[in-house]
Design a protein around this motif. Structure first.
Motif: not given
Length: 248
Positions: A33, A37, A210-211, A231
């Motif tokens: 990631g 993240c 991610e996030s 990504f």
């Protein structure tokens, strides 16, 4: 087994992990990631250094955290980690670094010595036990860090960018060592990496964060064929020549 069920972590009013669920059984799983993240926070949750506000964490068949409560302290989780910076005690010898965790667990001296000797021999450091980290090469220090994890006989292993500081030859050497480790011990292992080649060599399954959310998981080939985000496309697609046949 390492398992997280709908784990949510909030720090300073910000959601760092958002209902994350994952499991790692008798296998090596890569965790990838972008920076920020939540990968480090996820590792800290497994180690017991962060307590989720919601969700459950299970290690070795035992619930260690549930619904905002810490049920098992970090020192009792029997989960080992190899840190990116290795985190070796510079004033202790290789043998002393391995003994540190065993002493904390009140392992008798004769058992400590046998386990330390076996771990050092397994990573190829016979005769180097009395050397301090500053007297060892980069590859030897990496081997000490791996031996320090193994000597605890853990339920599971975490690797945080284990090859980030190694040149290509040392990386190849340590990768082969870890491949042998996984083949012999079948230790549930979660490996954080930014390099798809490392993921390809070590893991059959990749989880992408991610996030604070898991956006995709599968083999590196599957991620490359149908990336869910830009990504994932960059991570899995830019080095497709390094993706082995993971169906074997």
């Amino acid at each position: 087994m390492i398992e997280m069920r709908d784990v949510t972590v909030r720090l300073g009013g910000k959601t760092i992990l958002d209902r994350v669920s994952l499991s790692v059984g008798d296998e090596v799983v890569a965790l990838a990631g972008p920076s920020g993240c939540g990968k480090t926070t996820l590792l800290r949750v497994l180690l017991g250094l962060e307590t989720p506000v919601d969700g459950e964490v299970w290690i070795g068949g035992q619930s260690v955290s549930a619904r905002g409560r810490l049920l098992v302290l970090p020192e009792h989780r029997n989960i080992a980690m190899v840190f990116q910076d290795l985190a070796l005690w510079p004033h202790l010898t290789a043998r002393g670094n391995l003994a540190f965790g065993l002493k904390a667990r009140s392992i008798p001296k004769d058992q400590r010595e046998r386990r330390i000797a076996a771990a050092l021999a397994w990573v190829g450091l016979d005769g180097k036990g009395d050397k301090r980290p500053g007297q060892l090469s980069g590859g030897e220090r990496q081997r000490v860090a791996i031996a320090r994890a193994l000597v605890l006989d853990p339920h599971a292993l975490l690797l945080d960018e284990p090859f980030a500081s190694l040149d290509i030859l040392l990386k190849h050497e340590i990768v082969n060592l870890l491949v042998r480790l996984f083949a012999e011990r079948r230790l549930p292992t979660l490996c954080v990496t930014h390099d798809p080649r490392d993921a390809a060599f070590l893991a059959k399954r990749v989880i992408v964060l991610e996030s604070g959310r898991i956006v995709q998981e599968g083999t590196l080939s599957e991620l490359a064929e149908a990336p869910a985000t830009p990504f994932v496309r960059a991570f899995a697609g830019c080095n497709r020549t390094f993706v082995p046949d993971q169906s074997a």
